[in-house]
Design a protein around this motif. Structure first.
Motif, PDB file in Angstrom:
ATOM      1  N   GLN A 124       0.827  -1.203   0.000  1.00  0.00           N
ATOM      2  CA  GLN A 124       0.000   0.000   0.000  1.00  0.00           C
ATOM      3  C   GLN A 124       0.863   1.255   0.000  1.00  0.00           C
ATOM      4  OE1 GLN A 124      -3.169  -0.320  -0.312  1.00  0.00           O
ATOM      5  NE2 GLN A 124      -3.944   1.755  -0.008  1.00  0.00           N
TER       6      GLN A 124
ATOM      7  N   ASN B 150       0.962   4.077  -2.948  1.00  0.00           N
ATOM      8  CA  ASN B 150       0.658   5.468  -2.606  1.00  0.00           C
ATOM      9  C   ASN B 150       1.765   6.409  -3.073  1.00  0.00           C
ATOM     10  OD1 ASN B 150      -1.793   4.842  -1.451  1.00  0.00           O
ATOM     11  ND2 ASN B 150      -1.013   4.745   0.630  1.00  0.00           N
TER      12      ASN B 150
ATOM     13  N   GLU C 167       1.467   9.276  -6.023  1.00  0.00           N
ATOM     14  CA  GLU C 167       1.820  10.678  -5.773  1.00  0.00           C
ATOM     15  C   GLU C 167       2.907  11.153  -6.736  1.00  0.00           C
ATOM     16  OE1 GLU C 167       2.892  11.103  -1.728  1.00  0.00           O
ATOM     17  OE2 GLU C 167       0.876  10.695  -0.951  1.00  0.00           O
TER      18      GLU C 167
END
Length: 335
Positions: free
Chosen positions: A231, A235, A239
Motif C-alpha cells: 500500500q 501510494n 503521488e
C-alpha cells in the motif's frame, strides 16, 4: 489475688475467630495485577468491525440490485441498524467477541464485577458482560445510532435550520447541533483519556464499564507488513505520477511509443480526414508543415503554442509551420 490462667486451647479458638478477618484484610490490600492492552489492537478491532459491517451491507445490496434504483437509499439507516443488530446478536449477546475483537484476541470484561481473588495469575480474569450491559450496549450502539441518523435526516428534509417562521423547529435544530457538538467534545476527551490509560475506546464502553481485555494471554499480535508495504509503495507511486504527469508533454510521450504502436502507412482514409487531436472533422482545417496532415486550427495552434517542439500526432514529424487547407496562395505561418 492471682489471675486464673486461660485454658490451654484458648489461643486456638482465638486464632480460628480472627482468621477470617485476617484473610479479608490481606485480600483487601492485595493489588490487582496491572495489565496493559494494546491500544492499536483495540482501534484495529473497531475498524475491522466497521469493515465487516460494510462487507455485509455490500452483499445485501447486491441482492436488491435488480430492483428499482435508489429504493434502498431511503431505508439505509434501517439497513445499517439491522446489520449491527445481527453482529450484536451473534457475538456479544452469546458471550462471544465481535469479528474484529476475535481477530485481535480481545473480549469484553465487566470491570464492576472484577474482584481480587486469592488466585490471580494473569490479571485477565473476570466475568463477561451481564445481560443488562448487553441490552444497554445494543440500545446505545444500534438503537441510538439509528434514531440519531433518522433525526438528522428528518430535520434536514424538513429544513428546520432554515425555518424562520417556526421558532420551535429552529430551536430544535439548534438543540440538535449543540448535542452533537457536546457529544463530539466528550468523545474527544474520552479519546485522550483512552490514549493515556488504554481503557474504554468510546463513551458507551466507559458508561457501561465494559473493558476490552485479551481473551488468551499467550497469543501474540500477528502483524503482516506485506499489505502495508504494498500500500505504501502504490501510494508513493501514485503521488509521483500526479507530480510528474502535468510536466510531461503528451505529444512527446506519443512520439516515443508511436513507432511501437502501428506503422505510419497503416492509417486509413478516415484517420486522414479527421483531426488526430480531437478525432472530429475539422471545422477550420489547417495543414501541418511539412507533413501536410490535416488538423483543426485551434487544436494545432494551441499545441504548437504550448510546445514549440510539437510533433505531428500521425507521423511524429516536427511541425515547423501551418497553413490553411484549400487556399490557392497559402500564407504560411511559421512557429
Amino acid at each position: 489475688m492471682a489471675s486464673i490462667p486461660p485454658p490451654q486451647d484458648e489461643w486456638i479458638d482465638t486464632y480460628q475467630k480472627l482468621l477470617p478477618h485476617w484473610q479479608s484484610l490481606a485480600l483487601s490490600h492485595q493489588k490487582i495485577i496491572p495489565i496493559s492492552i494494546s491500544r492499536v489492537n483495540q482501534f484495529d478491532a473497531g475498524r475491522l468491525d466497521i469493515e465487516m459491517s460494510a462487507m455485509l451491507k455490500e452483499q445485501l445490496v447486491k441482492v436488491f440490485s435488480l430492483m428499482k434504483p435508489g429504493m434502498l437509499f431511503q431505508y439505509e439507516p434501517e439497513l445499517d441498524a439491522f446489520l449491527e443488530f445481527l453482529i450484536w446478536r451473534f457475538s456479544i449477546w452469546v458471550d462471544k467477541p465481535t469479528p474484529g475483537n476475535a481477530l485481535m484476541n480481545l473480549r469484553y470484561r465487566d470491570e464492576r464485577a472484577v474482584e481480587t481473588r486469592a488466585k490471580v495469575r494473569t490479571g485477565l480474569e473476570g466475568p463477561g458482560l451481564t445481560n443488562a450491559q448487553k441490552i444497554w450496549y445494543c440500545i446505545a450502539t444500534v438503537g441510538g445510532q439509528y434514531l440519531w441518523a433518522r433525526l438528522q435526516s428528518f430535520s434536514a428534509f424538513r429544513r428546520w435550520g432554515d425555518s424562520e417562521q417556526r421558532p420551535l423547529a429552529r430551536r430544535a435544530w439548534i438543540l440538535i447541533q449543540r448535542i452533537e457538538a457536546l457529544y463530539k467534545a466528550a468523545s474527544f476527551g474520552n479519546l485522550l483519556i483512552f490514549l493515556y490509560t488504554g481503557r474504554y475506546r468510546n463513551l458507551i464502553e466507559r458508561a457501561l464499564r465494559a473493558r476490552l481485555v485479551y481473551g488468551t494471554p499467550n497469543m501474540n499480535r500477528a502483524v503482516s507488513f506485506e499489505y502495508m508495504n504494498r500500500q505504501l509503495v502504490w501510494n508513493e507511486f501514485s503521488e509521483m505520477l500526479l507530480l510528474l504527469l502535468p510536466l510531461l508533454n503528451s505529444s512527446t510521450v506519443k512520439g516515443l511509443f508511436g513507432p511501437f504502436s502501428k506503422d505510419k502507412s497503416s492509417s486509413s482514409e478516415e484517420d486522414v480526414t479527421t483531426c488526430p487531436i480531437c478525432q472530429a472533422s475539422p471545422t477550420t482545417p489547417f495543414l501541418a508543415l511539412p507533413c501536410q496532415h490535416r488538423y483543426c486550427y485551434y487544436c494545432l495552434r494551441t499545441r504548437c503554442a504550448a510546445s514549440p517542439s510539437f510533433r505531428c500526432s500521425r507521423c511524429n514529424e516536427p511541425i515547423i509551420a501551418m497553413q490553411r487547407h484549400g487556399v490557392i496562395n497559402p500564407k504560411i505561418s511559421s512557429q
